[in-house]
Design an enzyme around this catalytic site. Structure first.
Site, mmCIF file in Angstrom:
data_model
loop_
_atom_site.group_PDB
_atom_site.id
_atom_site.type_symbol
_atom_site.label_atom_id
_atom_site.label_comp_id
_atom_site.label_asym_id
_atom_site.label_seq_id
_atom_site.Cartn_x
_atom_site.Cartn_y
_atom_site.Cartn_z
ATOM 1 N N PRO A 145 0.808 -1.221 0.000
ATOM 2 C CA PRO A 145 0.000 0.000 0.000
ATOM 3 C C PRO A 145 0.840 1.270 0.000
ATOM 4 O O PRO A 145 0.343 2.354 -0.288
ATOM 5 C CB PRO A 145 -0.839 -0.118 1.283
ATOM 6 N N GLU B 60 1.453 -8.195 8.927
ATOM 7 C CA GLU B 60 1.638 -6.759 9.148
ATOM 8 C C GLU B 60 2.551 -6.116 8.110
ATOM 9 O O GLU B 60 2.449 -4.928 7.837
ATOM 10 C CB GLU B 60 2.210 -6.523 10.558
ATOM 11 N N ARG C 133 -4.005 -7.921 -21.019
ATOM 12 C CA ARG C 133 -4.904 -7.507 -22.100
ATOM 13 C C ARG C 133 -4.224 -6.535 -23.060
ATOM 14 O O ARG C 133 -4.710 -6.319 -24.168
ATOM 15 C CB ARG C 133 -6.189 -6.897 -21.536
ATOM 16 N N ASP D 168 -9.653 3.088 -24.375
ATOM 17 C CA ASP D 168 -10.002 2.847 -22.975
ATOM 18 C C ASP D 168 -9.793 4.104 -22.138
ATOM 19 O O ASP D 168 -8.949 4.948 -22.447
ATOM 20 C CB ASP D 168 -9.109 1.744 -22.386
#
Length: 240
Positions: free
Chosen positions: A86, A113, A151, A165
């Protein structure tokens, strides 16, 4: 392309055996492999985590299983090793386009953690995140990134399918319509039925600008706006 996933839950990647990902594997466009790094723990209890030095909440992934698993992988000269974290750089369409050019990717999917910092310092080439939130593990993020990357590899899908896109052009995608032209009084815009491709493309560009202005105005800060684009956006601002 070859993609390896270092994970404690290999079964989670079964979702990649469907749809476009399945066809890409069957065509030999991409090879996907999971490596359970618990098998490389090097201790009789197959322990992969331990308490953090200095105290604190949770458990931390030990370095030995990750380093051992990486040593067992047949790597290319320019393998990109991606840490699911993150704290990482935001994963974007542009990052996906860059990674789609590589021969070999390795995703390290953590749990608990966090990681022993030596994994981050000595094994990893990229740290990536799919958003400003925390998941229980890196598998779902790695699966999401894989779908976005594969893709874009030639022959996975028709190239024309992703050129327009959202984010590929720097703007969000324009609205799409199909038959019937009139559904319960809800009509397709006349310009799309006109057959005038120049007018259609002009309408689509304006709709890209409008949708981006309404939903992601931050993207416009870096988009190379023409004078007519600026005038159209000023018109939208006045209407708003």
């Amino acid at each position: 392309m070859k993609i390896d996933y270092l994970t404690l839950f290999p079964e989670m990647f079964d979702v990649l055996n469907h749809s476009i990902m399945k066809r890409a594997q069957e065509k030999g466009i991409v090879e996907l492999n999971t490596v359970n790094f618990r098998d490389y723990s090097g201790n009789k209890h197959n322990q992969v985590d331990d308490y953090p030095y200095g105290g604190g909440q949770g458990m931390v992934l030990k370095p030995e299983p990750i380093f051992n698993a990486m040593n067992a992988i047949d790597k290319a000269s320019k393998t990109r090793v991606i840490l699911m974290c993150p704290q990482g750089k935001p994963f974007t369409q542009q990052v996906a386009e860059s990674l789609a050019q590589e021969e070999h990717l390795v995703f390290i999917c953590g749990h608990y953690e966090g990681y022993d910092e030596r994994i981050r310092e000595h094994l990893v080439t990229d740290e990536l995140s799919i958003g400003d939130y925390v998941l229980t593990g890196g598998e779902l993020a790695a699966i999401t990134m894989t779908d976005a990357i594969v893709r874009l590899i030639p022959e996975s899908i028709k190239e024309e399918s992703h050129l327009d896109d959202s984010f590929s052009t720097g703007l969000l995608e324009y609205p799409q319509y199909t038959r019937p032209a009139d559904y319960n009084g809800m009509k397709v815009p006349d310009v799309l039925l006109s057959g005038n491709h120049k007018h259609i493309e002009s309408w689509r560009h304006e709709m890209r600008l409008k949708r981006t202005f309404e939903r992601r105005p931050d993207l416009l800060e870096h988009y190379p706006l023409t004078q007519s684009d600026k005038e159209y956006l000023e018109h939208l601002k006045r209407d708003k």
